[in-house]
Scaffold this motif. Structure first.
Motif, PDB file in Angstrom:
ATOM      1  N   TRP A   1       0.827  -1.206   0.000  1.00  0.00           N
ATOM      2  CA  TRP A   1       0.000   0.000   0.000  1.00  0.00           C
ATOM      3  C   TRP A   1       0.861   1.256   0.000  1.00  0.00           C
ATOM      4  O   TRP A   1       0.556   2.230  -0.706  1.00  0.00           O
TER       5      TRP A   1
ATOM      6  N   SER B   1       2.802   1.437  -3.652  1.00  0.00           N
ATOM      7  CA  SER B   1       2.058   1.381  -4.913  1.00  0.00           C
ATOM      8  C   SER B   1       1.090   2.552  -4.992  1.00  0.00           C
ATOM      9  O   SER B   1       0.041   2.564  -4.343  1.00  0.00           O
TER      10      SER B   1
ATOM     11  N   GLN C   1      -0.449   3.176  -7.664  1.00  0.00           N
ATOM     12  CA  GLN C   1      -1.541   2.653  -8.476  1.00  0.00           C
ATOM     13  C   GLN C   1      -2.631   2.061  -7.591  1.00  0.00           C
ATOM     14  O   GLN C   1      -3.828   2.301  -7.801  1.00  0.00           O
ATOM     15  N   ALA C   2      -2.240   1.278  -6.581  1.00  0.00           N
ATOM     16  CA  ALA C   2      -3.229   0.684  -5.670  1.00  0.00           C
ATOM     17  C   ALA C   2      -3.968   1.767  -4.897  1.00  0.00           C
ATOM     18  O   ALA C   2      -5.194   1.680  -4.704  1.00  0.00           O
ATOM     19  N   ARG C   3      -3.259   2.806  -4.450  1.00  0.00           N
ATOM     20  CA  ARG C   3      -3.920   3.867  -3.694  1.00  0.00           C
ATOM     21  C   ARG C   3      -4.910   4.643  -4.568  1.00  0.00           C
ATOM     22  O   ARG C   3      -5.990   5.014  -4.108  1.00  0.00           O
TER      23      ARG C   3
ATOM     24  N   ALA D   1      -7.939   2.345  -5.133  1.00  0.00           N
ATOM     25  CA  ALA D   1      -8.739   2.240  -3.907  1.00  0.00           C
ATOM     26  C   ALA D   1      -9.495   3.540  -3.632  1.00  0.00           C
ATOM     27  O   ALA D   1     -10.673   3.523  -3.269  1.00  0.00           O
TER      28      ALA D   1
ATOM     29  N   TRP E   1      -7.554   1.226 -13.110  1.00  0.00           N
ATOM     30  CA  TRP E   1      -6.316   0.438 -13.142  1.00  0.00           C
ATOM     31  C   TRP E   1      -5.586   0.622 -14.477  1.00  0.00           C
ATOM     32  O   TRP E   1      -4.375   0.816 -14.518  1.00  0.00           O
TER      33      TRP E   1
ATOM     34  N   ARG F   1      -2.137   2.599 -14.772  1.00  0.00           N
ATOM     35  CA  ARG F   1      -1.019   1.790 -15.256  1.00  0.00           C
ATOM     36  C   ARG F   1      -0.309   2.494 -16.412  1.00  0.00           C
ATOM     37  O   ARG F   1       0.927   2.463 -16.503  1.00  0.00           O
TER      38      ARG F   1
END
Length: 584
Positions: free
Chosen positions: A41, A44, A46-48, A51, A255, A259
């Protein structure tokens, strides 16, 4: 030998220990996965982003869905209420017409009640609603205790108390409200009650007057909202399905978009790391003409310029090191000749006039300083060329410190400075190069004597030693002019002085601390400085006790105990930390 055995643990204690063991195993299995998840977390973006987008989208979709459900529910209930009120009006009008058409000589009130309510109950059973006849008004109708006529299987708690209170008199207008219709069906043959059911519904009340007794009765019509409930459930499921699909679509789109943006950034980070590691030929791949491509092109241009400048600096640094080394070596031969002539003049100075004799003494002193400068320059050039090597041996650092202090004692006596050595009872031993450590301590002690306060006989230069299983440390503390925060970043620079106007009693060259720091690094150790304006300074040398060891801490604090905790402390060259914080 007698004794008592400990009592066996109770059942509750065994259960508690077993539960605690399970919790420990669960935590042991869960903790590393949580750490990996948190690391992912933090690292990244990208993940944040995905989310955060999902959370915001879920909030928006939930709000819109709730509004749609509320509007759908209100519309269904409003339409159902209109239909119910129309149906009740028709039923009540029909009942009043039948009552008016009844014989005026009819006096049997009970019979007239049944003639009134039975057809309505039968139609209610066929149409799916229930009927309750309560009254007459003015008496105390036992509605809650089962009095009155009503649809079979209906529980009279379905009639709300508030609606009953509304019809506590005569000539009350028709009223309605929401309620829960409770049914307790009973088997006609066995008399056994079946399972109780509860469904939402609408109850409408209206009053009629029986000609037989002239009293007013209340008819309650209970219409279930089963169809509306099913419709609302269907709409809710449809909205949830649509929301889930929409969130999945938003997550996928986010995503993909992130990305496309993050992948070039990750590639740039990897290339930057390789550039920082010395692989200056690394470049980013440029594809397209968008902003990312232009960023990659600019990054490559920056890397090329940096590579060119670094090479120029390396060449310049090599030329400078070569110049210093060559000049230092080339000056030794003429210096030897000048030294021989200076020795002759110095030895014969008593035969000269006073001015010439003084000149011979100054020549001798400056030649000594020049020779020291050449020795230091040669040592610096060896460090720059990477040619400096260690000759470690296991020695008592206390002997080294006492030897240095004894050699510096004449200088201390000349300035009226006391030098105190504080060492533990156990010898402080370490595998070090004695010549280099002695040079470090000599530089620190002579600098402390140079900067100590002459007019304060109570103050002293304090040299402390300590060691543990992994490291040995030496600190040199003075109470002189100290180091300002801006000066501390330059204290280990070559040819730097804290006060350029200050006379060097020891005749230093300005390279002492720079060479001392290189000697400490050659041992795999630290040479660090702390200073505070007007309250002196402290230098700390920390070396591994065993050659090749790794340092993780120091046995002695860098910040002196007599330092106030409100000011800032300087750790190493130029690093400022709070004085209350014990570094490393």
């Amino acid at each position: 030998m007698s004794g008592t055995r400990p009592a066996p643990p109770s059942g509750a204690a065994r259960v508690g220990r077993a539960l605690l063991d399970r919790l420990r195993r669960l935590w042991g299995w869960l903790a590393p996965r949580l750490r990996r998840a948190l690391t992912f977390w933090r690292r990244s973006i990208q993940a944040r982003v995905v989310a955060s987008t999902l959370v915001l989208s879920a909030v928006v979709i939930s709000g819109v869905g709730w509004i749609l459900l509320q509007q759908t529910r209100d519309g269904l209930l409003r339409h159902r209420a209109e239909v119910v009120l129309g149906e009740v009006d028709a039923e009540v009008s029909d009942a009043r017409d039948r009552l008016e058409a009844a014989s005026g000589t009819e006096v049997n009130a009970g019979r007239q009640q049944r003639d009134l309510v039975d057809p309505i109950i039968e139609r209610g059973v066929s149409r799916g609603y229930a009927v309750v006849l309560a009254g007459p008004e003015g008496d105390d109708p036992p509605l809650r205790t089962g009095g009155g006529e009503y649809t079979s299987g209906l529980d009279l708690v379905s009639v709300p108390r508030s609606l009953e209170d509304h019809f506590d008199g005569v000539n009350r207008p028709t009223a309605w409200t929401y309620t829960d219709i409770v049914r307790r069906p009973r088997d006609a043959t066995t008399g056994v009650e079946g399972p109780t059911t509860r469904v939402p519904g609408i109850i409408v009340g209206s009053q009629v007057q029986l000609p037989s007794d002239g009293k007013t009765y209340t008819l309650y019509f209970l219409f279930p909202l089963t169809e509306e409930k099913d419709t609302l459930g269907l709409v809710t499921r449809a909205l949830l399905t649509a929301a889930g699909l929409l969130l999945a679509l938003v997550a996928g789109l986010t995503w993909v978009v992130t990305r496309q943006v993050v992948t070039p950034i990750r590639m740039a980070r990897q290339v930057a790391e390789r550039l920082a590691a010395g692989r200056l030929q690394e470049r980013l791949q440029v594809a397209g003409e968008d902003d990312i491509a232009r960023l990659a092109y600019s990054f490559n241009q920056m890397a090329t310029n940096l590579q060119r400048q670094i090479r120029q600096l390396e060449e310049l640094s090599w030329v400078q090191r070569r110049f210093v080394s060559d000049v230092s070596h080339e000056l030794r031969t003429p210096l030897t000749t000048v030294r021989m002539a200076s020795d002759v003049l110095h030895d014969a100075r008593e035969q000269f006039d006073p001015g010439t004799a003084r000149a011979a003494e100054l020549l001798q002193a400056e030649l000594d300083r020049f020779e020291n400068l050449l020795v230091d320059l040669l040592e610096i050039s060896r460090f720059d060329a990477g040619a400096a090597v260690l000759t470690p041996e296991n020695v008592n650092l206390g002997d080294v410190v006492r030897r240095v202090v004894a050699a510096a004692q004449p200088l201390a006596d000349q300035r009226g400075i006391r030098v105190v050595v504080e060492e533990p009872r156990v010898p402080v031993r370490a595998e070090v190069d004695v010549r280099r450590v002695e040079r470090i301590v000599r530089n620190l002690v002579t600098n402390a004597i140079d900067h100590a306060l002459v007019d304060d006989p109570d103050e002293a230069v304090i040299v402390r030693l300590a060691s543990d299983d992994e490291a040995a440390a030496i600190t040199v503390r003075d109470h002189g002019i100290g180091l300002a925060p801006g000066e501390a970043s330059m204290v280990f620079n070559r040819f730097w002085r804290s006060d350029p106007a200050r006379t060097r009693t020891s005749g230093g060259t300005g390279l002492g601390l720079a060479i001392a720091q290189e000697d400490a690094h050659l041992h795999g150790g630290w040479l660090q400085a702390w200073g505070r304006t007007g309250q002196g300074a402290q230098f700390r040398l920390t070396v591994p006790r065993h050659n090749g060891g790794t340092l993780r801490h120091s046995p002695l604090p860098l910040i002196p105990e007599d330092a106030a905790s409100s000011d800032a402390a300087v750790v190493g060259p130029g690093t400022v930390v709070p004085a209350r914080e014990e570094e490393r």
